[in-house]
Design an enzyme around this catalytic site. Structure first.
Site, PDB file in Angstrom:
ATOM      1  N   GLY A  14       0.789  -1.230   0.000  1.00 41.85           N
ATOM      2  CA  GLY A  14       0.000   0.000   0.000  1.00 41.85           C
ATOM      3  C   GLY A  14       0.821   1.280   0.000  1.00 41.85           C
ATOM      4  O   GLY A  14       0.330   2.326   0.430  1.00 41.85           O
ATOM      5  N   SER A  15       2.073   1.210  -0.521  1.00 39.94           N
ATOM      6  CA  SER A  15       2.865   2.451  -0.507  1.00 39.94           C
ATOM      7  C   SER A  15       2.317   3.478  -1.492  1.00 39.94           C
ATOM      8  O   SER A  15       2.397   4.686  -1.239  1.00 39.94           O
ATOM      9  CB  SER A  15       4.350   2.162  -0.777  1.00 39.94           C
ATOM     10  N   ASN A  16       1.750   3.018  -2.599  1.00 34.56           N
ATOM     11  CA  ASN A  16       1.122   3.976  -3.525  1.00 34.56           C
ATOM     12  C   ASN A  16      -0.077   4.643  -2.875  1.00 34.56           C
ATOM     13  O   ASN A  16      -0.270   5.850  -2.981  1.00 34.56           O
ATOM     14  CB  ASN A  16       0.704   3.266  -4.818  1.00 34.56           C
ATOM     15  N   LYS A  92      -6.026  -8.958  -7.686  1.00 32.82           N
ATOM     16  CA  LYS A  92      -7.138  -9.727  -8.223  1.00 32.82           C
ATOM     17  C   LYS A  92      -7.809  -8.960  -9.357  1.00 32.82           C
ATOM     18  O   LYS A  92      -7.723  -7.733  -9.404  1.00 32.82           O
ATOM     19  CB  LYS A  92      -8.183  -9.970  -7.124  1.00 32.82           C
ATOM     20  N   ASN A 108      -5.587   1.949 -12.465  1.00 37.57           N
ATOM     21  CA  ASN A 108      -4.563   1.024 -11.994  1.00 37.57           C
ATOM     22  C   ASN A 108      -3.198   1.614 -12.310  1.00 37.57           C
ATOM     23  O   ASN A 108      -3.054   2.421 -13.221  1.00 37.57           O
ATOM     24  CB  ASN A 108      -4.709  -0.333 -12.693  1.00 37.57           C
ATOM     25  N   HIS A 110       0.826   0.510 -13.173  1.00 41.10           N
ATOM     26  CA  HIS A 110       1.656  -0.615 -13.612  1.00 41.10           C
ATOM     27  C   HIS A 110       3.108  -0.143 -13.692  1.00 41.10           C
ATOM     28  O   HIS A 110       3.371   0.928 -14.243  1.00 41.10           O
ATOM     29  CB  HIS A 110       1.173  -1.121 -14.975  1.00 41.10           C
ATOM     30  N   ASP A 151      -4.231  -5.081 -17.749  1.00 41.47           N
ATOM     31  CA  ASP A 151      -3.318  -4.032 -18.241  1.00 41.47           C
ATOM     32  C   ASP A 151      -3.634  -3.515 -19.642  1.00 41.47           C
ATOM     33  O   ASP A 151      -2.731  -3.044 -20.347  1.00 41.47           O
ATOM     34  CB  ASP A 151      -1.857  -4.533 -18.221  1.00 41.47           C
ATOM     35  N   GLU A 180       6.299   5.902  -9.273  1.00 39.00           N
ATOM     36  CA  GLU A 180       4.882   5.507  -9.189  1.00 39.00           C
ATOM     37  C   GLU A 180       4.132   6.439  -8.249  1.00 39.00           C
ATOM     38  O   GLU A 180       3.044   6.936  -8.553  1.00 39.00           O
ATOM     39  CB  GLU A 180       4.749   4.069  -8.670  1.00 39.00           C
TER      40      GLU A 180
HETATM   41  C1  GRF Z   1       3.424  -1.369  -7.506  1.00 42.71           C
HETATM   42  O1  GRF Z   1       4.650  -1.663  -8.092  1.00 42.71           O
HETATM   43  C2  GRF Z   1       2.358  -1.223  -8.559  1.00 42.71           C
HETATM   44  O2  GRF Z   1       2.846  -0.747  -9.766  1.00 42.71           O
HETATM   45  C3  GRF Z   1       1.873  -2.619  -8.741  1.00 42.71           C
HETATM   46  O3  GRF Z   1       1.928  -3.196  -7.459  1.00 42.71           O
HETATM   47  C4  GRF Z   1       2.890  -2.514  -6.658  1.00 42.71           C
HETATM   48  C5  GRF Z   1       2.182  -2.045  -5.430  1.00 42.71           C
HETATM   49  O4  GRF Z   1       3.041  -1.474  -4.503  1.00 42.71           O
HETATM   50  N1  GRF Z   1       0.567  -2.635  -9.359  1.00 42.71           N
HETATM   51  P1  GRF Z   1       2.427  -0.836  -3.180  1.00 42.71           P
HETATM   52  O5  GRF Z   1       1.527  -1.896  -2.555  1.00 42.71           O
HETATM   53  O6  GRF Z   1       1.672   0.385  -3.572  1.00 42.71           O
HETATM   54  O7  GRF Z   1       3.596  -0.548  -2.309  1.00 42.71           O
END
Ligand code: GRF
Length: 207
Positions: A14-16, A92, A108, A110, A151, A180
Site C-alpha cells: 500500500g505504498s502507492n 485480483k 490502476n 503498472h 493491463d 509511481e
Molecule cells: C506497484 O509496483 C504497482 O505498480 C503494482 O503493485 C505494486 C504495489 O506497490 N501494481 P504498493 O503496494 O503500492 O507498495
C-alpha cells in the site's frame, strides 16, 4: 475543480495508497480517501488505513465466496461515496458488478511502459526482470483505466525511468516505485482540476 472521492483496493504494502493519502493531507491533491478494501487481512495496506483513521474492510473470496465478493466490494465503495476506484497493488481481477458500475472511473498503476511488459503474469518483480532481460534502457510507470482484461485499458499517464548499468530487478523496482508514487498523485490531481477528463458513459458511474 472537483474533489475526488477515492476508494482504494490494495493487497499488500500500500505504498502507492499511502503516497496518495499523504498528498491529500498535505493539500497537494484535491481528493478525499474514503475507504480501503483489501483481500489480504494481513496487508500493510489495511494497517495503514487503520493508522490513518480511514474506514477499511477485509473482503476476500474466503469472507465472501463466489459473486458475493464483487457484490460486497461494490456495496462498500458505494456506501462510502466513492466516485473513483484506485487499484494500488490489488492482485485480483475486479468482478463484473464493480467494473460495470465504475467503468471509466477505475485506475490502476503498472510499473512499466504499457503496452510493453503487461498482462496476466506480469506483476511485481517479474516486470522488472523482463525489462532487464529485454535489455531496455528505459522503463517507466503507466496509469491506466481498468477494463475486464489485464493491463489493457486506456492509458491516462506515463513517465519514463532510466534503466542503469548494473541494475537488478530490486534496484529497478525501488527506482520505479518512487516514480509511481509521484505519477499517481500527479494523475489524480490532473483529474481533479480537469486536465484529464474521463469519458464515462451515461449511467456508468452509479453512486
Ligand atoms: C506497484 O509496483 C504497482 O505498480 C503494482 O503493485 C505494486 C504495489 O506497490 N501494481 P504498493 O503496494 O503500492 O507498495
Amino acid at each position: 475543480m472537483a474533489t475526488l472521492h477515492l476508494g482504494f483496493l490494495a493487497s499488500h504494502g500500500g505504498s502507492n495508497m499511502q503516497a496518495i493519502i499523504d498528498a491529500c493531507k498535505a493539500g497537494r491533491l484535491d481528493a478525499k480517501p474514503c475507504v480501503v478494501v483489501s483481500n489480504n487481512s494481513e496487508s500493510m495496506a489495511l494497517q495503514r488505513a487503520k493508522n490513518e483513521g480511514i474506514p477499511h474492510y477485509h473482503i476476500s473470496a474466503v469472507t465472501h465466496p463466489g459473486p458475493l465478493e464483487d457484490e460486497e466490494i461494490l456495496r462498500v465503495v458505494r456506501r462510502h461515496g466513492v466516485d473513483t476506484v484506485i487499484l494500488a497493488g490489488y492482485m485480483k481481477m475486479l468482478g463484473p458488478a464493480t467494473l460495470r458500475a465504475y467503468r471509466g472511473r477505475i485506475l490502476n498503476i503498472h510499473p512499466a511502459l504499457l503496452p510493453k511488459f503487461g498482462g496476466k503474469d506480469m506483476y511485481g518483480k517479474r516486470v522488472h526482470e523482463a525489462v532487464l532481460a529485454a535489455g531496455e534502457k528505459v522503463t517507466g510507470v503507466t496509469i491506466h483505466l481498468v477494463d475486464e482484461h489485464y493491463d489493457t485499458g486506456p492509458i491516462l499517464n506515463q513517465c519514463q525511468v532510466p534503466v542503469l548499468p548494473g541494475d537488478t530487478a530490486d534496484s529497478l523496482a525501488e527506482r520505479v516505485l518512487k516514480h509511481e508514487h509521484a505519477l499517481y498523485v500527479e494523475t489524480l490531481q490532473k483529474m481533479a482540476d480537469g486536465r484529464i477528463v474521463l469519458e464515462t458513459q451515461e449511467g456508468d458511474v452509479a453512486l
